[in-house]
Design a protein around this motif. Sequence first.
Motif, short mmCIF file in Angstrom:
data_model
loop_
_atom_site.label_atom_id
_atom_site.label_comp_id
_atom_site.label_asym_id
_atom_site.label_seq_id
_atom_site.Cartn_x
_atom_site.Cartn_y
_atom_site.Cartn_z
N THR A 31 0.84 -1.20 0.00
CA THR A 31 0.00 0.00 0.00
C THR A 31 0.88 1.25 0.00
N VAL A 33 4.07 1.57 -1.15
CA VAL A 33 4.84 1.81 -2.37
C VAL A 33 3.94 2.11 -3.56
N THR A 34 2.64 1.84 -3.43
CA THR A 34 1.75 2.18 -4.55
C THR A 34 0.96 3.46 -4.24
N LEU A 35 1.38 4.21 -3.22
CA LEU A 35 0.68 5.43 -2.81
C LEU A 35 -0.78 5.15 -2.51
N GLY A 36 -1.08 3.97 -1.96
CA GLY A 36 -2.43 3.68 -1.51
C GLY A 36 -3.28 2.92 -2.51
N ARG A 39 -4.56 -0.63 -1.67
CA ARG A 39 -5.42 -0.91 -0.52
C ARG A 39 -6.68 -1.69 -0.89
N PHE A 74 -14.36 2.44 -6.78
CA PHE A 74 -13.86 3.67 -6.18
C PHE A 74 -13.69 4.76 -7.24
N VAL A 337 4.60 5.78 11.73
CA VAL A 337 3.55 5.35 10.80
C VAL A 337 3.40 3.83 10.77
N PHE B 101 7.09 -0.54 -8.07
CA PHE B 101 6.06 0.40 -7.61
C PHE B 101 6.70 1.62 -6.97
N SER B 102 7.77 1.41 -6.18
CA SER B 102 8.43 2.54 -5.52
C SER B 102 8.95 3.53 -6.56
N SER B 105 6.02 5.33 -8.12
CA SER B 105 5.44 6.31 -7.20
C SER B 105 6.33 7.53 -7.07
N ILE B 109 5.17 11.32 -7.78
CA ILE B 109 5.27 12.40 -6.79
C ILE B 109 6.12 13.54 -7.33
N LEU B 233 -2.39 11.73 -2.59
CA LEU B 233 -2.17 11.05 -1.32
C LEU B 233 -3.47 10.85 -0.54
N GLY B 234 -4.51 11.54 -0.93
CA GLY B 234 -5.80 11.31 -0.29
C GLY B 234 -6.18 9.85 -0.39
N GLY B 235 -5.64 9.19 -1.42
CA GLY B 235 -5.96 7.79 -1.63
C GLY B 235 -5.32 6.86 -0.63
N VAL B 236 -4.25 7.30 0.03
CA VAL B 236 -3.57 6.41 0.96
C VAL B 236 -4.47 6.04 2.13
N ASP B 239 -4.99 8.34 8.08
CA ASP B 239 -3.82 8.67 8.90
C ASP B 239 -2.55 8.92 8.09
N VAL B 240 -2.16 7.96 7.29
CA VAL B 240 -0.89 8.05 6.57
C VAL B 240 -0.89 9.23 5.62
N LEU B 247 2.97 17.42 5.74
CA LEU B 247 4.42 17.52 5.86
C LEU B 247 5.04 18.03 4.56
#
Lengths: 393, 353
Positions: A31, A33-36, A39, A74, A337, B101-102, B105, B109, B233-236, B239-240, B247
């Motif tokens: 989750t 590394v795929t920016l969510g 999920r 979604f 986190v 994926f990193s 992402s 970003i 990032l709203g998708g995360v 909390d995260v 930040l």
Amino acid sequence: MGVGNQDQTAFEFRGDWKEFFPIAASNLLLTFVTLGVYRFWATTRERQYFWSRTRFIDDTLEWTGKGKELFLGFIMAIAALLLPILGLQFLIQALILQGQTVIAGVLGLGFYVIILFLAGFATFRALRYRLSRTHWHGIRGGSDDPGARYGLSYIWKTLVGGLALGLLIPWSMTSLWADRWNAMSFGPHRFESTPEWGGLMKRYLLLYLVPVGALILGGVAAVSSGSGEGVAAMAVLLVLAFYIVLPLIALGYYAAYFREVVGTLSLSTINFQFTARTKEWFLLFLGNAGLFVLALIVALIPISALGLLSGFGDMQPGQDPFTQNPGLIVGMILAIVIPFSLVGPFIRYRNWRFFIRNLEATGEINLDALTQSQTRVGSHGEGLFDALDMGAM
Amino acid sequence: MIPAWHYDGQTATRHEVGIVAEDDALRLRFADGRTERVPWADFVWHDRRDGASIFGRRSVDGWRIGIPLPMTDLLARRLPSQSRYGGLVDRFGIWRAVVGFSALSAAVILTVWKAPDILAPLIPMSWEQRLGDAMIGDLGGRICDGPEGQEALDALVRRIDPKGSPLRVRIVNVDMVNAAALPGGQIVVFRGLLQEARSPDELAGVLGHEIGHVRNRDVMQALLRQMGLSLLLGGVGGDVGGALNSLLAASYSRAAESRADTYAIAAMRTANVSPVATAQFFERMASDEKKLGKGAIAFSYMSSHPLSEDRRRLFMSSVQKGAAYTPAVTPTQWRAIVDACAKDPDVKEGDLF
Ligand SMILES: [Zn+2]
């Protein structure tokens, strides 16, 4: 085939947190590394685990939902609903700032009604989706009702429930539960829900009595002592009432509500029961809160180590501890986190275990007559539900 | 023949069957002698439990077969392998997927981060003005626009910003020690700041900073970046995403804030306005911060405003010995600015929201 007796409960949860941990941990990693985006697949994997560890009579449940369905749902919900809603919200705020309060008020009221409808619609669709993706002995559930009618009744029943200081909320809650479940089926059979709300009123009215009682008691204490101590006693009583007694009574009401709605639910010749009393619900929440404390402790260990390392102890005003060491801030964030992100999956684990342990069923099942559901299988998961960010239980 | 169990998806009845692997299909033999052929390609993996691997058929809802483990090599080769994380991750393996994926992402970003720098200057000023108007309008009548006050304020703005397109600087009747740059070259000064300020030079410093934001086109950049990041990032999930978002947004504002300070100092130097009063203003703010202790310092990194102590030193060090500084505006004009809200008969008062 007989369902549930003294020797064996019909529902049993056979999960093991050590077995669940790798699922939760890999979900968290993917989750991140795929920016969510992952999920939706994470939710699916969690459910596959919960369902496959839940035995009903002689075989386990099976979750057949797919991550892709939730993801597409979604996206659809965002495109079709959330963006227009955000636009409308922006418009209303702009109108208020410009002093157009009447138009803003009318729009705001319409906005509220639309949100109510969507909340009801989403709840219905989520239940429908979950049933249609739950297989047992190769048979699934579902509903052919699209849920729009439920959305409408959700609007007016919520509004009526809120009348007279919310006195009719037990009625609206039970009545909406029945509306929802009476539209659902499993295999060829319809669910039947016939909850009564009258029996819940005693516990519900207690919610109103506590603040009044606390005020009277506190007032008496204040007057009789006629001093600062009396006022302090009153303040203490009020705080106790609002932060401890009131939530406990609300929990007591909810426990009774849940016993009533599940206990009056049946599917063909099977009757369901829910056994958890207030004490068990309380312990559930206490345990869930304990998970947060645990996460805090786990997070504090590396943080204090990192803090000492970077010399927070003798910091001068105006000095920025992070500019010299950007790796530190990343380390700190991860230390906070990671433990807190693992709380969520384990709370869902405990909630599911609680739900299954307290769920009972009795009656008879004729396996030959339990034929496949003829309801349509919607392809777009509970996207709307997810987009509106509503809880699981 | 290998024994297995089977649901046909029609009824809930469980069948004990025998299975035989054939060239192009799996054959099921029922107790009553009936048989069923299922092509290998129709199988999907479902689960692994109670000592059996469970498979379904793509084309039949609820059809299941549970084959006891361990399976023969032939079956294991023909039947689909276990799915763990979902299609794409299973194909590459989890570690390769994580690396891939990193990288993806990070690229996304970076794009969202850098795009506003390029996009913001491309947005026509007229659009930005319209957006600014739509966002605030007349602030519900809370603008102190009495003629004397506004005139004096305009004089102060012209002194520190003589060149460039005209700005709309306005006083808002809200009790808040702050000033803000909004889209479309609008700047609002809150009444609380005027009451806190002790000289026109202080106001000139604060305004110079906000003008810096406007001239650097920070506002539109920040707005675009904020929108992009919250979308991303709203998708995360709660909390995260929320923490990360604030930040990142803050570390951006920090850079823009110090650029705006540099702009303000240069503008005041050109206009011969002393930066000392502004430094003193920051000193008062810093002493408030000190009262809050070390926690405030750690937190101020997260907050969108830079440390007032740092800013004080910056302004103080820009003082030039022997410079012929004059007050930013005359005492009469300064009084008019401070009293702008009190002298405006039809202004509304209150909080912004
Ligand atoms: Zn600024």
